[in-house]
Design an enzyme around this catalytic site. Structure first.
Site, PDB file in Angstrom:
ATOM      1  N   GLU A 124       0.874  -1.174   0.000  1.00 56.94           N
ATOM      2  CA  GLU A 124       0.000   0.000   0.000  1.00 56.94           C
ATOM      3  C   GLU A 124       0.911   1.225   0.000  1.00 56.94           C
ATOM      4  OE1 GLU A 124      -2.914   0.171   3.240  1.00 56.94           O
ATOM      5  OE2 GLU A 124      -2.511   2.325   3.435  1.00 56.94           O
ATOM      6  N   GLU A 129      -1.719  11.263   4.110  1.00 57.58           N
ATOM      7  CA  GLU A 129      -2.744  11.020   5.116  1.00 57.58           C
ATOM      8  C   GLU A 129      -2.652  12.153   6.124  1.00 57.58           C
ATOM      9  OE1 GLU A 129      -3.596   6.680   6.373  1.00 57.58           O
ATOM     10  OE2 GLU A 129      -1.438   6.808   6.082  1.00 57.58           O
TER      11      GLU A 129
END
Ligand SMILES: [Ca+2]
Ligand SMILES: [Ca+2]
Length: 442
Positions: A124, A129
């Site tokens: 991933e 974020e």
């Protein structure tokens, strides 16, 4: 084709050494569904609290907007938005640039990230974020390894208040290194365990969950995650050409699959319509209505498959029909949830193999198509059989290494009263979990 030329014209400033391959400036009247899939589900991940609702995803003033609200839907207390290019666009290596203005407030979790096109995990790549209670802190991560032995590399950067204005978040993914940039400045890089497989893009805002914690009395709703553009660039290498396809109401498969192709490569493109649609024609760098069709890679190609409504579409036979299942995980996960037409109710089995779900259509019908809408806990391998009497079964479909999500089986020419799904092996430790199982025919 038109798309790539328009996009090239729109972005005069290509980063040096990179060629624009795929982009969305979000200038149209609505989200371009040939590029993006809009999530409609209560995803079971990271203890998040939101229901991803399509009406929280829209275009305004040249931006994609993901809105988050306190609103009850599908057993969740909050609604929010998620779009992804899964099944539509994926790349191995390249530069991804996203200009966005982030939401803020306790319990909010905006992210721009990538997952493997083949449905595996890890790896991933988290381009960006942010936790809404710290809107000046950006986290950049690469998760690799083999579950449960996750190897995570991560860097936090403290900068501006990223919810106050637009900023650019970029990722340069090369075969031997990944670099992360915020507003054009490199803030993180790694050369360890670099993913080598095609991955698709996800843009979302989660509410609650492991990373931001829960919303509390200080949390302010609604929240807006604005995305001005997404631009994906590739290396422009002599003798290599990229093929980008787009499709709404269907999918395009390229064989062989490569990214990029060597000059002169012959590629076969096959268009598969969604249930209720038929293939119309190709547009862009491929013309005509032949399907499958062949292209020769002597330039970069951008091809769109145009699907049109099927005036003689099969009808949905299974809605509200009785369902028998081998087991249920818990009382509110009964089999009839898979034929109720509600994407917020599901059948979920016990956590063992095999498991079955059987629909009784009442009488024998010609069957032409089946749609499975999986929850996160999907089958890895499964079979579908039909029967007129519930005793003698005929296998009509077998699937290995299922990717989950929405699967459509089209072109069936069978007949039966009973349709049975047998889950043979699971993808996770949980049972088999289906939002809907739909049978179409006459
Ligand atoms: Ca824009
Ligand atoms: Ca349902």
């Amino acid at each position: 084709m038109v798309l790539i030329l328009a996009a090239l014209a729109a972005s005069a400033a290509e980063p040096r050494g990179w060629r624009l391959l795929w982009s969305d400036e979000f200038d149209g009247p609505a989200v371009d569904k040939s590029k993006w899939a809009i999530e409609d589900a209560a995803l079971v991940k990271n203890n998040e609290r939101q229901y991803y609702a399509p009406d929280e995803v829209y275009i305004k003033d040249g931006c994609l907007v993901l809105r988050s609200r306190k609103r009850s839907l599908g057993s969740r207390e909050f609604t929010s938005g998620l779009v992804e290019t899964r099944g539509k666009f994926a790349l191995a290596f390249g530069r991804v640039e996203i200009r966005a203005k982030l939401p803020r407030t306790q319990g909010i979790w905006p992210a721009h990230w990538m997952l493997p096109d083949d449905g595996s995990w890890p790896p991933e790549i988290d381009i960006m974020e942010c936790v809404g209670s710290q809107p000046n802190l950006i986290t950049m991560s690469l998760h690799t390894g083999t579950w449960p032995g996750l190897y995570s590399q991560s860097e936090d950067f403290i900068g501006d208040d990223y919810s106050a204005d637009f900023h650019t978040f970029a990722l340069e993914w090369e075969p031997k290194e990944i670099r992360w940039f915020i507003d054009g400045v490199k803030r993180f890089s790694t050369a360890n365990t670099i993913p080598q497989i095609p991955m698709y893009l996800i843009l979302n805002t989660a509410v609650g969950g492991d990373m931001p914690g829960e919303p509390d009395e200080t949390t302010e709703f609604p929240q807006y995650h604005f995305i001005d553009y997404v631009r994906v660039y590739c290396r422009d290498t002599p003798g290599q050409f990229y093929l980008v396809t787009a499709a709404e109401h269907g999918r395009v498969f390229a064989a062989p699959k490569a990214s990029p192709y060597k000059t002169g490569s012959e590629v076969t493109l096959t268009a598969y319509p969604s249930i209720g649609y038929v293939f119309g024609e190709w547009s862009g760098d491929l013309q005509g209505s032949e399907n499958p069709a062949r292209v020769t890679m002597n330039a970069h190609k951008n091809v769109r498959a145009v699907f049109v409504e099927d005036l003689n579409a099969p009808i949905l036979l299974s809605r509200g029909k009785p369902v028998k299942v081998s087991s249920v995980e818990k009382p509110d996960c009964e089999g009839s949830n898979a034929t109720d037409g509600d994407l917020k109710t599901r059948w979920s089995s016990e956590f063992t193999d095999p498991q079955t779900l059987t629909i009784d259509l009442g009488e024998p019908h010609p069957i032409e198509a089946i749609r499975l809408v999986w929850e996160v806990a999907h089958a890895k391998d499964y079979a579908i059989d039909v029967s007129d009497d519930g005793t003698t079964w005929k296998n009509i479909h077998a699937k290995k290494n299922c990717r989950g999500g929405t699967e459509e089986i089209i072109g069936l020419k069978v007949s039966g009263r009973y349709v049975r799904l047998t889950g043979l092996s699971r993808t996770a430790e949980w049972g088999y979990s289906l939002w809907e199982f739909e049978v179409f025919g006459r």
